[in-house]
Design an enzyme around this catalytic site. Structure first.
Site, PDB file in Angstrom:
ATOM      1  N   ARG A  74     -12.617 -37.175  17.137  1.00  0.00           N
ATOM      2  CA  ARG A  74     -13.538 -36.521  18.080  1.00  0.00           C
ATOM      3  C   ARG A  74     -14.371 -35.437  17.419  1.00  0.00           C
ATOM      4  NH1 ARG A  74      -8.966 -35.686  22.322  1.00  0.00           N
ATOM      5  NH2 ARG A  74      -7.746 -36.623  20.662  1.00  0.00           N
ATOM      6  N   GLU A 131       5.215 -31.611  15.831  1.00  0.00           N
ATOM      7  CA  GLU A 131       6.476 -31.353  16.524  1.00  0.00           C
ATOM      8  C   GLU A 131       7.583 -32.210  15.899  1.00  0.00           C
ATOM      9  OE1 GLU A 131       8.079 -31.133  21.096  1.00  0.00           O
ATOM     10  OE2 GLU A 131       6.084 -31.916  20.697  1.00  0.00           O
TER      11      GLU A 131
HETATM   12  P1  AMP Z   1      -3.423 -28.951  16.699  1.00  0.00           P
HETATM   13  O1  AMP Z   1      -3.269 -29.414  15.286  1.00  0.00           O
HETATM   14  O2  AMP Z   1      -2.113 -28.682  17.384  1.00  0.00           O
HETATM   15  O3  AMP Z   1      -4.359 -27.758  16.811  1.00  0.00           O
HETATM   16  O4  AMP Z   1      -4.056 -30.156  17.526  1.00  0.00           O
HETATM   17  C1  AMP Z   1      -5.407 -30.389  17.528  1.00  0.00           C
HETATM   18  C2  AMP Z   1      -5.745 -31.836  17.697  1.00  0.00           C
HETATM   19  O5  AMP Z   1      -4.919 -32.500  18.657  1.00  0.00           O
HETATM   20  C3  AMP Z   1      -7.174 -31.925  18.183  1.00  0.00           C
HETATM   21  O6  AMP Z   1      -7.905 -32.648  17.211  1.00  0.00           O
HETATM   22  C4  AMP Z   1      -7.116 -32.616  19.520  1.00  0.00           C
HETATM   23  O7  AMP Z   1      -7.928 -33.760  19.447  1.00  0.00           O
HETATM   24  C5  AMP Z   1      -5.663 -32.992  19.763  1.00  0.00           C
HETATM   25  N1  AMP Z   1      -5.077 -32.345  20.983  1.00  0.00           N
HETATM   26  C6  AMP Z   1      -4.016 -31.499  21.010  1.00  0.00           C
HETATM   27  N2  AMP Z   1      -3.724 -31.100  22.267  1.00  0.00           N
HETATM   28  C7  AMP Z   1      -4.616 -31.705  23.071  1.00  0.00           C
HETATM   29  C8  AMP Z   1      -4.867 -31.676  24.491  1.00  0.00           C
HETATM   30  N3  AMP Z   1      -4.110 -30.965  25.345  1.00  0.00           N
HETATM   31  N4  AMP Z   1      -5.901 -32.403  24.970  1.00  0.00           N
HETATM   32  C9  AMP Z   1      -6.670 -33.136  24.115  1.00  0.00           C
HETATM   33  N5  AMP Z   1      -6.493 -33.207  22.789  1.00  0.00           N
HETATM   34  C10 AMP Z   1      -5.481 -32.501  22.253  1.00  0.00           C
END
Ligand code: AMP
Length: 173
Positions: free
Chosen positions: A58, A95
């Site tokens: 995305r 996780e």
């Molecule tokens: P993080 O590495 O935990 O910051 O996760 C970021 C990635 O996970 C992003 O590229 C998002 O596309 C996806 N992501 C994580 N949580 C969500 C959520 N609640 N809704 C949509 N996409 C999410």
């Protein structure tokens, strides 16, 4: 325009307890996309940008538009096995288990200033790995832009000292 009202929230996707922020409703809305683009450009107008990195998948949508508007190269950050030429990689914790991201080894030059764009900041692991990739090629992160920030997960703390600009903030699930 209130961008939050255009982002669809899907409860319990992909698993119970997760409130998924669905940007397909945003990218289907040209006026909202115009606003997203102009807001990003405005927030980063004072920083040097030689290239824009966008994170699969995305982040490609928003990152490519910003790169085009700034007239600089777009650098795709991809999951393993997708980029055809020589790559470098960085891993980050999930996780359960780890994930790995790659960029082409010749996609950034030492000293270049990079703007990193993704759709959403959650725990910050993904963007931290993208910063590490830029660092491995001795490029400098001049900013990080996300459309959505889940501020209750405090992901931006992981990205210090880089400046994170988010357009829509959720302070609870
Ligand atoms: P993080 O590495 O935990 O910051 O996760 C970021 C990635 O996970 C992003 O590229 C998002 O596309 C996806 N992501 C994580 N949580 C969500 C959520 N609640 N809704 C949509 N996409 C999410």
């Amino acid at each position: 325009m209130d961008l939050k009202s255009i982002i669809r929230e899907v409860p319990d996707f992909p698993k119970p307890g997760i409130g998924f922020k669905d940007i397909t409703t945003l990218i289907a809305h040209p006026q909202a996309m115009h606003q997203v683009t102009e807001e990003f450009l405005n927030r980063f107008k004072k920083v040097p940008v030689d290239a824009v990195m966008g994170i699969e998948s995305r982040g490609f949508i928003f990152g490519a538009i910003i790169a085009y508007r700034l007239n600089v190269p777009f650098v795709p950050v991809r999951k393993p096995g997708k980029l055809p030429a020589e790559t470098i990689s960085a891993s980050y914790e999930l996780e359960y288990g780890t994930n790995v991201l790659h960029i082409h080894k010749d996609s950034l030059k030492a000293g270049q200033h990079v703007l990193i764009i993704d759709d959403l900041l959650a725990t910050g692991g993904t963007l931290q790995a993208a910063c590490a990739l830029s660092g491995q090629l001795n490029a400098e992160v001049s900013g990080i832009g996300v459309v959505i920030e889940l501020s209750f997960l405090k992901g931006r703390n992981k990205l210090l000292p880089h400046c994170v600009e988010s357009l829509v903030v959720y302070d609870s699930e």
